[in-house]
Structures are given as C-alpha cells and as structure tokens.
Write a protein that holds these residues in place. Structure first.
Motif, PDB file in Angstrom:
ATOM      1  N   UNK A 215       5.948  -7.983   1.889  1.00 29.70           N
ATOM      2  CA  UNK A 215       6.223  -7.059   2.990  1.00 29.70           C
ATOM      3  C   UNK A 215       7.328  -7.606   3.890  1.00 29.70           C
ATOM      4  N   UNK A 216       7.239  -8.886   4.240  1.00 31.21           N
ATOM      5  CA  UNK A 216       8.261  -9.506   5.095  1.00 31.21           C
ATOM      6  C   UNK A 216       9.655  -9.384   4.475  1.00 31.21           C
ATOM      7  N   UNK A 217       9.760  -9.772   3.226  1.00 35.23           N
ATOM      8  CA  UNK A 217      11.069  -9.774   2.552  1.00 35.23           C
ATOM      9  C   UNK A 217      11.595  -8.363   2.347  1.00 35.23           C
ATOM     10  N   UNK A 218      10.707  -7.434   2.056  1.00 37.33           N
ATOM     11  CA  UNK A 218      11.137  -6.048   1.831  1.00 37.33           C
ATOM     12  C   UNK A 218      11.708  -5.436   3.101  1.00 37.33           C
ATOM     13  N   UNK A 219      11.023  -5.619   4.221  1.00 38.64           N
ATOM     14  CA  UNK A 219      11.504  -5.057   5.489  1.00 38.64           C
ATOM     15  C   UNK A 219      12.845  -5.672   5.867  1.00 38.64           C
ATOM     16  N   UNK A 220      12.980  -6.976   5.725  1.00 34.38           N
ATOM     17  CA  UNK A 220      14.252  -7.631   6.038  1.00 34.38           C
ATOM     18  C   UNK A 220      15.379  -7.118   5.143  1.00 34.38           C
ATOM     19  N   UNK A 221      15.073  -6.892   3.872  1.00 32.23           N
ATOM     20  CA  UNK A 221      16.100  -6.384   2.964  1.00 32.23           C
ATOM     21  C   UNK A 221      16.485  -4.954   3.305  1.00 32.23           C
ATOM     22  N   UNK A 222      15.514  -4.133   3.667  1.00 33.62           N
ATOM     23  CA  UNK A 222      15.796  -2.730   4.027  1.00 33.62           C
ATOM     24  C   UNK A 222      16.765  -2.680   5.203  1.00 33.62           C
ATOM     25  N   UNK A 223      16.482  -3.463   6.234  1.00 31.38           N
ATOM     26  CA  UNK A 223      17.354  -3.474   7.413  1.00 31.38           C
ATOM     27  C   UNK A 223      18.740  -3.994   7.047  1.00 31.38           C
ATOM     28  N   UNK A 224      18.791  -5.036   6.217  1.00 29.67           N
ATOM     29  CA  UNK A 224      20.074  -5.624   5.821  1.00 29.67           C
ATOM     30  C   UNK A 224      20.928  -4.622   5.061  1.00 29.67           C
ATOM     31  N   UNK A 225      20.305  -3.874   4.157  1.00 30.12           N
ATOM     32  CA  UNK A 225      21.045  -2.896   3.361  1.00 30.12           C
ATOM     33  C   UNK A 225      21.573  -1.768   4.236  1.00 30.12           C
ATOM     34  N   UNK A 226      20.771  -1.323   5.185  1.00 27.26           N
ATOM     35  CA  UNK A 226      21.138  -0.162   5.995  1.00 27.26           C
ATOM     36  C   UNK A 226      22.072  -0.529   7.150  1.00 27.26           C
ATOM     37  N   UNK A 227      21.792  -1.643   7.805  1.00 20.17           N
ATOM     38  CA  UNK A 227      22.547  -1.983   9.020  1.00 20.17           C
ATOM     39  C   UNK A 227      23.355  -3.276   8.915  1.00 20.17           C
TER      40      UNK A 227
END
Length: 306
Positions: A215-227
């Motif tokens: 969960x931690x890594x997924x959320x960080x990756x989502x934000x990185x990809x989008x912003x």
C-alpha cells in the motif's frame, strides 16, 4: 472523509451529510447527537455540518490525526490473555466509562465532552488526539440522559476520589493504524514454538507487513506518476485550514478511493490512512482518467501478498 463499515461500502462524509439533510428536511428528528470513533474523524464534519440542523457531533480526533486503541495486548491495562486484540479506543472507552458511573440525568453533554477531551488529549503528549465537536453546540447544555438514557443504579451517584482517578487515568495507547499489526504480532509471539499455530501466526504477520509495504509503495508511485516525485510529500501531508472541508471534489475522491480498493485488492483498514492523499490529488485538479490509470499501473507493479 470516510467512515469504515464492518461490511459493504464505506460511508463518505458527503453521503452522510446528504442523508442528514434529507432527514432534517423531512423533520425526522427533533435534535440529534452523534459520536464518531475513527481516525481523522473530524474530517466527517469539518466545514460540512451546518449549525442550523439541530445536530451536535463529537469526534474522537480532529480532521488530520489518528485515534488511539487501548486495552491492547502487552499494554496496561491488558485484555484477557486469550485475546490478542485491542478492546477499545481511548475516546470511546472514556465516554462509555463515564456513562457507566455517572447519573446521566444530571450530567450534561458538555460536562461529558470536557472529561473525555481531557482524558483523550493526554496533555497534548505525542500519541494524543483532540476530541472535536461540530454543529449546534447549544445542545451540549442538555443532559446526556436525553440521548442515551440512564442506569437506575446511578440515580444517587455521588463522586468519589476513586471514580475521579479512574476517569482521568489514561491507559497505554496504540495508533489505530497499527492495531491490526499489533494483533498479528501478539498472536505470533504467544504461539508455542515449533507449533502449527506459530507457523500460521508468522505467515499472518508477514502478510500484514507485506500488505502495508504494498500500500505504501503503491500510493507513492501513484502520486509520482501523476504529479512527479517531488510532489509526494505535499500530496501526503497537505492539510486544509480549520473550518474547510478536506475534499473539494467528492466525485473525484470517491472514484480514486474505490479504484484503489479495487485495483490494489486491499481488505485492510491501513489503506484509509491515505484518504487525505487522494483528497489532495482531487483538490489539485487531477484528471480522473490519468489518476485511475496510475492506480492500475501502481497496483499491478507492486504485487500484493498472495
């Protein structure tokens, strides 16, 4: 922003407000008192609950902080040895234990709030939460009995030093975000060495740790990809000023939260600690299709535990 339900779909603050407004318009109640126990529970009412609906709401925490489990294994006071879970939350046990001994025909909602607030805040120590109240606060002048009833055994209650001590003493606390992890850790620690129970408890503990990492890594990756990577701290930590709702676009927020739950396959409440991140993404004007694609990508890249 979200109230987790034991089963079915979780309840968003916006949906709750819509229901309360319908009940108010239909004159379905004269006055109402709501107690909410949840992490970031102030976000359910912050900037959302009008004062003219004759509703008085109290929450375990403000809009940006955890609430705290208590009566946990290995802590003081501890539950029975055969239970490997926290039995309560500091906010909830405070108002329930207060209600157990006081004459609620004579105690006002404000008096109970003040006692619970002091016990839960723990003099602003690290690990405390701030009990909040919203809506029509004049209701707090009324007696607790009007909304909870009363125990006839307490009709002639008179305060004692023992009562004062029990209702002001703060037991050991654990962040509700970590309560499940604590449960599996104690199951593992207490299982007999070399037994099938030890093996199973170890697997459960490792699965929980793996899920949290996923969960931690997924959320960080989502934000990185989008912003972009540089925006990760901002999306994770930005809070709204007091009096303002934490979510500006509820349709976007529900879409991202539900998409994450579906794509990452999580049944853990740990993921709810990232509700603010999804709210901040929506508040920043994220394109929903872009965000949901990033969620799908991240959840497939960071494989969840089998």
């Amino acid at each position: 922003m979200i109230i987790g339900m034991p089963s079915g779909v979780d309840l968003t603050a916006k949906d709750l407000m819509n229901t309360l407004k319908k009940k108010h318009a239909a004159k379905s109640y004269k006055s109402m008192v709501i107690y909410v126990e949840a992490c970031e529970s102030g976000s359910i009412f912050e900037g959302l609950l009008p004062k003219n609906m004759n509703i008085y709401a109290i929450t375990a925490a403000n809009a940006n902080e955890s609430s705290w489990g208590t009566y946990c294994p290995g802590e003081f006071p501890s539950p029975p040895s055969d239970l490997d879970t926290c039995l309560g939350d500091l906010f909830s046990i405070s108002w329930m234990e207060d209600s157990d001994i006081h004459d609620l025909r004579k105690e006002t909602l404000d008096q109970q709030y003040q006692l619970v607030r002091r016990r839960t805040a723990v003099d602003d120590m690290v690990g405390a939460s701030h009990v909040m109240r919203y809506g029509n606060k004049t209701i707090a002048k009324q007696f607790v009995f009007n909304y909870m009833g009363a125990n006839p055994k307490n009709d002639y209650y008179s305060p004692s030093s023992d009562d004062d001590s029990s209702l002001t003493t703060t037991p050991s606390i654990v962040s509700q975000h970590d309560a499940t992890l604590l449960h599996f850790w104690h199951k593992f620690r207490n299982a007999p060495e070399g037994s099938p129970k030890k093996t199973e408890a170890h697997k459960q503990l490792m699965d929980e740790l793996s899920l949290r990492k996923h969960i931690d890594e997924s959320v960080n990756q989502i934000i990185s990809v989008v912003f972009g990577q540089e925006k990760v701290p901002e999306m994770l930590n930005t809070v709204q000023s007091a009096g303002n709702p934490l979510v500006h676009d509820w349709d976007c927020f529900k879409m991202l939260v539900n998409s994450f739950k579906k794509q990452c396959g999580s049944t853990s409440r740990y993921e709810m600690k990232y509700s603010r991140a999804f709210a901040n993404m929506c508040n920043a004007g994220v394109h929903i299709n872009h965000a949901t694609q990033a969620i799908t990508q991240a959840c497939s890249t960071n494989s969840p535990p089998p």
